[in-house]
Design a protein around this motif. Structure first.
Motif, PDB file in Angstrom:
ATOM      1  N   VAL A 217       0.000  -3.944   0.010  1.00  0.00           N
ATOM      2  CA  VAL A 217      -0.440  -4.721   1.614  1.00  0.00           C
ATOM      3  C   VAL A 217      -0.257  -5.951   1.557  1.00  0.00           C
ATOM      4  O   VAL A 217      -0.371  -6.652   2.707  1.00  0.00           O
ATOM      5  CB  VAL A 217      -1.944  -4.202   1.195  1.00  0.00           C
ATOM      6  N   LEU A 218      -0.573  -6.584   0.895  1.00  0.00           N
ATOM      7  CA  LEU A 218      -0.427  -8.358   1.288  1.00  0.00           C
ATOM      8  C   LEU A 218       1.030  -9.509   1.199  1.00  0.00           C
ATOM      9  O   LEU A 218       1.391  -9.955   1.883  1.00  0.00           O
ATOM     10  CB  LEU A 218      -1.216  -8.733  -0.370  1.00  0.00           C
ATOM     11  N   LYS A 219       1.934  -7.601   0.609  1.00  0.00           N
ATOM     12  CA  LYS A 219       3.655  -8.079   1.080  1.00  0.00           C
ATOM     13  C   LYS A 219       3.615  -7.740   3.028  1.00  0.00           C
ATOM     14  O   LYS A 219       4.503  -8.255   3.240  1.00  0.00           O
ATOM     15  CB  LYS A 219       4.571  -7.407  -0.068  1.00  0.00           C
ATOM     16  N   GLY A 220       2.793  -7.435   3.828  1.00  0.00           N
ATOM     17  CA  GLY A 220       3.226  -6.874   4.390  1.00  0.00           C
ATOM     18  C   GLY A 220       3.474  -6.416   5.340  1.00  0.00           C
ATOM     19  O   GLY A 220       4.307  -5.737   6.483  1.00  0.00           O
ATOM     20  N   ARG A 225       4.071   3.281   6.285  1.00  0.00           N
ATOM     21  CA  ARG A 225       4.643   3.297   5.426  1.00  0.00           C
ATOM     22  C   ARG A 225       4.378   2.872   3.915  1.00  0.00           C
ATOM     23  O   ARG A 225       4.737   4.101   3.403  1.00  0.00           O
ATOM     24  CB  ARG A 225       6.179   2.118   6.326  1.00  0.00           C
ATOM     25  N   ILE A 226       3.360   2.691   4.033  1.00  0.00           N
ATOM     26  CA  ILE A 226       2.672   2.197   2.958  1.00  0.00           C
ATOM     27  C   ILE A 226       1.813   3.548   2.376  1.00  0.00           C
ATOM     28  O   ILE A 226       2.503   5.003   1.204  1.00  0.00           O
ATOM     29  CB  ILE A 226       1.375   1.835   2.814  1.00  0.00           C
ATOM     30  N   VAL A 227       1.714   4.850   3.198  1.00  0.00           N
ATOM     31  CA  VAL A 227       1.173   5.566   2.977  1.00  0.00           C
ATOM     32  C   VAL A 227       2.155   7.131   2.773  1.00  0.00           C
ATOM     33  O   VAL A 227       1.781   7.322   2.185  1.00  0.00           O
ATOM     34  CB  VAL A 227       0.066   6.094   4.389  1.00  0.00           C
TER      35      VAL A 227
END
Length: 315
Positions: A217-220, A225-227
């Motif tokens: 999340v911190l990388k933006g 896409r994370i999920v």
């Protein structure tokens, strides 16, 4: 994986053997007598005794269990005591109907539950999440036969959109079969959707609180896409297990739904056999249900280990 597959298969065979013992003992404990139920009030003690001898009911229980078990191992499910027909001839068409209904419900319930569960995990705490939780709790709390009667009342009696009885004609086309099975399909979807949705939400939500997710999340990186790329693969094991459990329910737990809609499946056949005290048919249906449940849970364990290598090793 070969070692784990062999262990799961052996455990499944042992469990199925224990299930066969429980089924035989349970049917032996049923009240009433098959010969008396077949002859009815006109049966004299002599005719009842002769029929019991003809059906083999005078043999010891252990001998009858071993004969029944050996017959199953050779693919012989036995003969119906009520009509004298081979059980397999009656069971296979009913099994096809039950699998058709289960597949129909699964094709709608599984993708819908997974998508809604992921959406609830992404928008945790939102209005959508609270509404989904409320509706799933309501769905879990209501028995499936009551859901079926409500659907019949509103969609079949008042609106006349669908037939109240799920009549299946072997010569009917696919569209007609889907239309006639719509109400029992809706009932099953509403019952199994809640469990899969809540487990998907809980599993994905637990992974989303991990430190590597916070780093992403911190990388933006976009949240979807994370999920899909990081959270969902690590949350698959419990999701697969709950999907397998509900798939087993779609085959094993449809007895009440089939009775409500008079659907000619395995559940309706088992209820009719219990009414007639046709113990071989009850035992065959019970073994089929038990084997289906064990097979799906074994496949779920193997798929979970394949998706998550950490499950292959003892902690």
């Amino acid at each position: 994986m070969k070692k784990h597959i062999l262990q799961r298969l052996l455990l499944g065979v042992l469990t199925l053997w224990l299930v066969s013992m429980l089924i035989f003992i349970g049917t032996e404990m049923l009240p009433g007598d098959v010969a008396s139920a077949i002859l009815g009030q006109n049966g004299t003690p002599e005719t009842v005794a002769a029929l019991r001898e003809q059906l083999g009911l005078g043999q010891p229980a252990l001998q009858r269990y071993l004969q029944w078990l050996i017959g199953i191992l050779h693919g012989n499910l036995g003969t119906s005591l009520a009509n004298g027909r081979p059980i397999a001839a009656e069971l296979l068409p009913r099994l096809g109907n039950t699998l058709f209904l289960a597949t129909y419900a699964a094709l709608i319930a599984i993708p819908l539950a997974v998508l809604l569960g992921i959406a609830s995990a992404i928008w945790r705490g939102s209005l959508f999440d609270r509404l989904a939780n409320t509706l799933t709790l309501l769905s879990i709390s209501v028995p499936e036969f009551f859901v079926g009667y409500l659907l019949v009342m509103f969609l079949a009696v008042r609106q006349a959109w669908f037939p109240s009885l799920a009549m299946v004609n072997p010569d009917a086309g696919l569209a007609d079969r889907l239309y006639n099975c719509t109400l029992p399909m809706f009932t099953l979807v509403l019952v199994v959707l809640a469990h899969m949705l809540r487990m998907t939400r809980a599993s994905v939500g637990a992974v989303m609180s991990s430190s590597y997710i916070e780093t992403a999340v911190l990388k933006g990186i976009p949240k979807w896409r994370i999920v899909m790329g990081h959270a969902l693969p690590n949350a698959l094991a419990p999701i697969i297990n709950v999907i397998a459990f509900n798939l087993a329910y779609l085959v094993v737990g449809v007895i009440l739904v089939e009775v409500v809609f008079v659907y000619p499946g395995i559940g309706q056949l088992m209820v009719d056999a219990v009414t007639k005290r046709d113990l071989p048919v009850v035992q065959a249906c019970g073994m089929l249900f038990g084997g289906t449940y064990i097979l799906l849970n074994t496949l779920a364990d193997l798929l979970a280990m394949w998706c998550n290598p950490r499950l292959r090793h003892a902690r």
